[in-house]
Enzyme design. Structure first.
Site, PDB file in Angstrom:
ATOM      1  CB  THR A 116      38.891  -1.403 122.281  1.00 23.35           C
ATOM      2  OG1 THR A 116      39.519  -2.358 122.664  1.00 23.35           O
ATOM      3  CG2 THR A 116      39.367  -0.535 121.196  1.00 23.35           C
ATOM      4  N   GLY A 125      38.553  -7.193 121.787  1.00 25.44           N
ATOM      5  CA  GLY A 125      39.322  -8.186 121.815  1.00 25.44           C
ATOM      6  C   GLY A 125      39.281  -9.042 120.729  1.00 25.44           C
TER       7      GLY A 125
END
Length: 564
Positions: free
Chosen positions: A372, A455
């Site tokens: 991300t 995560g």
């Protein structure tokens, strides 16, 4: 690699001070950045500079966030891109309020749980056509821009278009992760053609161009969100997926809508910590903070055995609820008020003992009626943006639609293929999401906009940042650079949803004392060293006394905080 260098740098006795630091801080790898007019913190310096240029040109914090996010989709495709989803929290200085946006996409309407069962799937595969869900990023840009933007979208996307056409030098950590993704994803149509040079990832410092993405962004700038969701781009995606055994269609894209949502908060020692509601996991951070609030963490000390033990046990309890309740609220309503209730935290806290719990059940809260990017921006008017965006696993599904220059996300892997589970796969449903932005206010005023990507590390990272700032008195830079804890092995709301039965394991970044490791093992914890799973932190703090912004960007990434 950078994470190893950082870990070695932090491998100090906890009482030590870095003698060459003016601050005298133990963990800060650099000074905080301080500026009066605006600030941008991202995981790639060129993206930070693009956001800063937008602020200097009179753009808002939202304008800068969109411009920087677009740049990261080009420059850090290992963690972001317009084929993925987006979440944001915006502090609006005019109204003195926080606004949340859930920009996650839904599963294809033509794909069913029965189809997976009939074809022998136990889990949604991590790559290829099956985990692809509708990308919500572009819709999120336009929703945010329509409410809080100022400069034209063409102006915001122009710097990335220029870099995509003429090239940019790939930075170190991104080159490393790009190289890891290429062998796994090159088998998918369009990936090798658009994301490799002669079958290889670009090396550190090598110039990289993406003319296909430049064309796509130009079309979005001129044609708006509908150019992506209802025009030629949508048709290209639908035709590509159909030709490659996929289910995502142009109709799925045309039906997409994001959603403005109310952020949730809990008060932690006088500070209000804000997260977004499910289908994300932000509430887990609030639950952990509520449990930990009863303990005197400052007295226990950063890095102490008892602190790490309490943190880990609180995480196990919060994640048991996370596995049970977090899903698309349109399909399964979570008892959110109950989950952040202080009384509920007190009941859950009673389950924490002196030794490591091997298994944890979800509680019964009171009911009410790979990868991300994270970035944060702040402008001259006092607006602040906390934004997180992702393709999910590394470079996503590997599915790169013909000629468009981006990769579709594999967020659908997060579904459970178990009928009756809140996060069970269903057509037109948003999967459980790991990406969460965060924000802290004090006495109704903005204090810190921050995030920690990675995560299941994200809520754990959020809690550690809050504790580092509030309990341990670290500055903004040190709070991110201090060695981190990650507990792995809790029951997950994804995959086969296997319950924790062995207590999981604690990953401790280098920098924790051997006495702490031994103490944790004596309490029954399995402790391991791991390189890399500790997330990536960016933050901006508003100093209301001096009326300046403070920025931080940690050394685990290629990033930069910069202001003017």
């Amino acid at each position: 690699m950078r994470p190893v260098i950082l870990a070695l740098a932090l491998a100090l006795p906890l009482a030590a001070h870095a003698g060459d630091r003016v601050t005298g801080k133990s963990f800060a790898t650099r000074s905080e950045v301080i500026a009066p007019h605006g600030m941008v913190a991202t995981s790639q310096p060129l993206a930070t500079q693009i956001g800063l240029d937008v602020l200097k040109a009179g753009g808002t914090a939202v304008d800068a966030a969109i411009a920087a996010n677009a740049a990261l989709g080009l420059m850090e495709p290992t963690g972001s891109g317009i084929g993925g989803d987006l979440f944001a929290i915006v502090w609006d200085a005019k109204t003195g309020k926080l606004h949340g946006y859930n920009g996650s996409g839904r599963s294809p309407k033509s794909l069913t749980l029965q189809w997976f069962a009939e074809h022998g799937y136990k889990d949604v595969p991590p790559t290829g056509p099956l985990p692809v869900s509708v990308p919500g990023c572009v819709d999120g840009w336009f929703a945010l821009h329509g409410r809080f933007g100022k400069l034209p979208m063409t102006r915001l996307l122009a710097p990335t278009v220029e870099y995509a056409k003429n090239g940019f030098p790939v930075s170190e950590l991104i080159a490393h992760y790009w190289a890891l993704s290429v062998p796994k994803l090159s088998k998918y149509p369009g990936f090798a053609e658009q994301y490799t040079k002669n079958g290889k990832a670009p090396a550190k410092g090598e110039m990289w161009k993406n003319p296909n993405l430049a064309n796509t962004l130009e079309a979005i700038g001129k044609g708006g969100r509908d150019a992506f969701y209802k025009g030629a781009i949508a048709k290209t995606i639908g035709d590509y997926m159909k030709a490659n055994a996929g289910f995502l269609s142009a109709d799925d894209l045309a039906a997409h809508t994001g959603e403005w949502v109310e952020p949730l908060s809990t008060n932690y020692r006088g500070y209000d910590v804000w997260e977004l509601p499910p289908n994300g996991q932000g509430v887990a951070a609030l639950t952990m903070l509520n449990i930990l609030e009863a303990y005197d963490l400052k007295a226990l000390g950063f890095g102490s055995t008892e602190y790490v033990h309490l943190f880990t046990e609180a995480k196990k309890l919060a994640f048991a609820d996370r596995a049970q309740y977090f899903a698309d609220p349109a399909f399964a309503r979570a008892p959110l008020k109950g989950l952040v209730d202080k009384g509920y935290a007190a009941e859950r806290r009673k389950l924490i003992g002196p030794r490591a719990a091997q298994s944890v059940e979800a509680g019964h809260p009171p009911l009410e009626g790979g990868d991300t990017i994270y970035l944060t921006t702040a402008d001259r008017w006092g607006n602040m943006v906390s934004l997180i965006q992702s393709n999910y696993r590394g470079m996503g599904s590997g599915m790169a639609p013909t000629g468009l220059g981006f990769i579709l996300q594999d967020r659908g892997e997060m579904f459970v293929l178990k009928d009756g589970h809140p996060n069970a796969f269903a057509p037109g449903k948003r999967p459980f999401h790991t990406i969460i932005p965060a924000f802290i206010t004090k006495n109704g005023k903005p204090w810190v906009s921050f995030g920690v990507m990675g995560g299941a590390m994200q809520p754990q990272g959020h809690v550690q940042i809050v504790a580092n700032l509030v309990d341990f008195g670290m500055n903004l830079q040190e709070a991110g650079d201090a060695p981190r804890i990650q507990h792995d092995g809790s029951t997950e709301p994804t995959g086969q949803n296997t319950a924790m039965s062995d207590g999981g394991e604690i990953n401790l970044e280098a920098g924790f004392a051997y006495e702490t490791v031994r103490g944790l093992m004596q309490k029954g914890h399995k402790v391991t060293w791991a390189d890399g799973p500790y997330g990536g932190y960016q933050a901006i703090l508003w100093d209301d006394v001096n009326k300046v912004y403070v920025g931080a960007s940690e050394g685990r990434k290629d990033g930069q905080a910069a202001g003017y």
